[in-house]
Design a protein around this motif. Structure first.
Motif, PDB file in Angstrom:
ATOM      1  N   LEU A 246       6.969   7.770  -0.184  1.00  0.00           N
ATOM      2  CA  LEU A 246       5.927   7.403  -1.145  1.00  0.00           C
ATOM      3  C   LEU A 246       5.861   8.421  -2.277  1.00  0.00           C
ATOM      4  O   LEU A 246       5.800   8.052  -3.451  1.00  0.00           O
ATOM      5  CB  LEU A 246       4.568   7.289  -0.453  1.00  0.00           C
ATOM      6  N   ILE A 247       5.903   9.695  -1.927  1.00  0.00           N
ATOM      7  CA  ILE A 247       5.855  10.746  -2.939  1.00  0.00           C
ATOM      8  C   ILE A 247       7.095  10.689  -3.831  1.00  0.00           C
ATOM      9  O   ILE A 247       6.996  10.788  -5.059  1.00  0.00           O
ATOM     10  CB  ILE A 247       5.704  12.132  -2.283  1.00  0.00           C
TER      11      ILE A 247
ATOM     12  N   THR B 281       7.021   0.925   2.268  1.00  0.00           N
ATOM     13  CA  THR B 281       7.514   2.278   2.474  1.00  0.00           C
ATOM     14  C   THR B 281       7.095   2.797   3.846  1.00  0.00           C
ATOM     15  O   THR B 281       7.774   3.642   4.426  1.00  0.00           O
ATOM     16  CB  THR B 281       6.978   3.205   1.358  1.00  0.00           C
ATOM     17  N   TYR B 282       5.993   2.295   4.377  1.00  0.00           N
ATOM     18  CA  TYR B 282       5.533   2.672   5.709  1.00  0.00           C
ATOM     19  C   TYR B 282       5.988   1.673   6.771  1.00  0.00           C
ATOM     20  O   TYR B 282       6.287   2.056   7.906  1.00  0.00           O
ATOM     21  CB  TYR B 282       4.005   2.789   5.733  1.00  0.00           C
TER      22      TYR B 282
ATOM     23  N   LEU C  44       4.415   7.408   9.400  1.00  0.00           N
ATOM     24  CA  LEU C  44       3.522   8.209   8.546  1.00  0.00           C
ATOM     25  C   LEU C  44       4.272   9.369   7.898  1.00  0.00           C
ATOM     26  O   LEU C  44       4.065   9.661   6.713  1.00  0.00           O
ATOM     27  CB  LEU C  44       2.330   8.720   9.349  1.00  0.00           C
ATOM     28  N   THR C  45       5.149  10.006   8.650  1.00  0.00           N
ATOM     29  CA  THR C  45       5.898  11.141   8.097  1.00  0.00           C
ATOM     30  C   THR C  45       6.927  10.671   7.063  1.00  0.00           C
ATOM     31  O   THR C  45       6.905  11.108   5.905  1.00  0.00           O
ATOM     32  CB  THR C  45       6.614  11.903   9.228  1.00  0.00           C
TER      33      THR C  45
ATOM     34  N   GLY D   7       7.318   7.653   5.721  1.00  0.00           N
ATOM     35  CA  GLY D   7       6.697   6.844   4.672  1.00  0.00           C
ATOM     36  C   GLY D   7       6.023   7.694   3.610  1.00  0.00           C
ATOM     37  O   GLY D   7       6.116   7.403   2.415  1.00  0.00           O
ATOM     38  N   SER D   8       5.339   8.761   4.039  1.00  0.00           N
ATOM     39  CA  SER D   8       4.659   9.631   3.069  1.00  0.00           C
ATOM     40  C   SER D   8       5.652  10.361   2.177  1.00  0.00           C
ATOM     41  O   SER D   8       5.431  10.492   0.967  1.00  0.00           O
ATOM     42  CB  SER D   8       3.768  10.638   3.802  1.00  0.00           C
TER      43      SER D   8
ATOM     44  N   GLY E 233       5.206   8.896  -6.541  1.00  0.00           N
ATOM     45  CA  GLY E 233       4.344  10.049  -6.801  1.00  0.00           C
ATOM     46  C   GLY E 233       3.874  10.144  -8.240  1.00  0.00           C
ATOM     47  O   GLY E 233       2.683  10.316  -8.511  1.00  0.00           O
TER      48      GLY E 233
END
Length: 75
Positions: free
Chosen positions: A32-33, A56-57, A25-26, A28-29, A37
């Motif tokens: 993702l951005i 990505t996750y 989650l960390t 991957g986020s 983004g």
């Protein structure tokens, strides 16, 4: 081949999953951005981009599980 099967089982191991989920989650986020983004903000996410976002996750989860799996099996 035995090692690959053991790794496959580790992907769903309830002792390893909580840490891997947090990492996924960390990391991957953040990815993702970085990677999607602008497309998200501009509403230009295609099906292909959403598929890439899913990976990505998934990839950080699998890498973290691999690290935990390897370290657990070492003497």
């Amino acid at each position: 081949m035995r090692s690959l099967k053991a790794y496959g089982r580790s992907l769903l191991d309830p002792q390893l999953a909580p840490t891997a989920i947090k990492v996924a989650l960390t990391v991957g986020s953040i990815l993702l951005i970085i990677n999607h983004g602008a497309a998200i903000v501009n509403r230009r996410m295609s099906g292909d981009r959403w598929a890439a976002a899913l990976f990505t996750y998934i990839v950080p989860y699998m890498v973290n599980i691999h690290g935990q799996h390897i370290s657990r099996d070492r003497p």
